[in-house]
Design a protein around this motif. Structure first.
Motif, PDB file in Angstrom:
ATOM      1  N   UNK A  40      14.455  78.743  68.632  1.00  0.00           N
ATOM      2  CA  UNK A  40      14.846  79.130  67.061  1.00  0.00           C
ATOM      3  C   UNK A  40      15.355  80.062  66.396  1.00  0.00           C
ATOM      4  N   UNK A  41      15.663  81.097  67.405  1.00  0.00           N
ATOM      5  CA  UNK A  41      16.208  81.855  67.120  1.00  0.00           C
ATOM      6  C   UNK A  41      17.861  81.170  66.590  1.00  0.00           C
ATOM      7  N   UNK A  42      18.339  80.701  66.923  1.00  0.00           N
ATOM      8  CA  UNK A  42      19.393  79.625  66.668  1.00  0.00           C
ATOM      9  C   UNK A  42      20.090  78.301  65.747  1.00  0.00           C
ATOM     10  N   UNK A  46      20.934  77.026  60.146  1.00  0.00           N
ATOM     11  CA  UNK A  46      20.848  76.200  59.691  1.00  0.00           C
ATOM     12  C   UNK A  46      20.295  75.882  58.578  1.00  0.00           C
ATOM     13  N   UNK A  47      19.135  76.982  58.161  1.00  0.00           N
ATOM     14  CA  UNK A  47      17.778  76.717  57.049  1.00  0.00           C
ATOM     15  C   UNK A  47      18.049  77.474  56.890  1.00  0.00           C
ATOM     16  N   UNK A  48      17.013  77.046  55.666  1.00  0.00           N
ATOM     17  CA  UNK A  48      16.460  77.869  54.554  1.00  0.00           C
ATOM     18  C   UNK A  48      15.663  78.938  54.472  1.00  0.00           C
ATOM     19  N   UNK A  49      14.931  79.364  55.224  1.00  0.00           N
ATOM     20  CA  UNK A  49      14.001  79.677  55.816  1.00  0.00           C
ATOM     21  C   UNK A  49      14.991  81.448  54.770  1.00  0.00           C
ATOM     22  N   UNK A  68      19.324  89.825  66.559  1.00  0.00           N
ATOM     23  CA  UNK A  68      20.322  90.346  65.741  1.00  0.00           C
ATOM     24  C   UNK A  68      21.758  89.474  65.740  1.00  0.00           C
ATOM     25  N   UNK A  69      21.812  88.958  66.548  1.00  0.00           N
ATOM     26  CA  UNK A  69      23.588  88.157  66.713  1.00  0.00           C
ATOM     27  C   UNK A  69      23.340  86.635  65.143  1.00  0.00           C
ATOM     28  N   UNK A  74      22.292  83.203  58.770  1.00  0.00           N
ATOM     29  CA  UNK A  74      21.231  83.150  57.781  1.00  0.00           C
ATOM     30  C   UNK A  74      20.542  83.795  56.800  1.00  0.00           C
ATOM     31  N   UNK A  75      20.037  83.049  56.092  1.00  0.00           N
ATOM     32  CA  UNK A  75      19.312  83.259  54.580  1.00  0.00           C
ATOM     33  C   UNK A  75      18.314  84.018  54.257  1.00  0.00           C
TER      34      UNK A  75
END
Length: 87
Positions: A40-42, A46-49, A68-69, A74-75
């Motif tokens: 899920x973290x990976x 690439x998502x819009x959350x 944390x990495x 991400x957004x």
């Protein structure tokens, strides 16, 4: 973690990677734990959350190192980690 929990986490990761409109996700009180969180973290990069609620999901310090990495890529504007075993 059971096979069904791992499959669910992998399915969620796949949905996050392909969904271009989801901005809020509340999966609090789910048994994600560290093993389920990896995929899920990976996908977060690439998502819009914008908002993600992971409260009371059985996460610990080890799983959060992976998060944390990914955070710089991400957004996310709001992340709820309350109720997890974080020191």
């Amino acid at each position: 973690m059971s096979w069904s929990e791992m499959a669910s986490a992998a399915a969620l990761a796949g949905a996050l990677e392909t969904n271009g409109t989801l901005t809020d996700l509340d999966i609090s009180w789910n048994s994600i734990r560290t093993k389920g969180s990896t995929a899920m973290y990976r996908a977060l990069g690439s998502c819009t959350l914008r908002r993600l609620n992971l409260s009371w999901c059985g996460l610990n310090d080890e799983g959060l190192e992976e998060l944390a990495e990914v955070l710089p890529t991400c957004w996310l504007e709001d992340l709820d980690l309350s109720g997890n075993a974080i020191t």
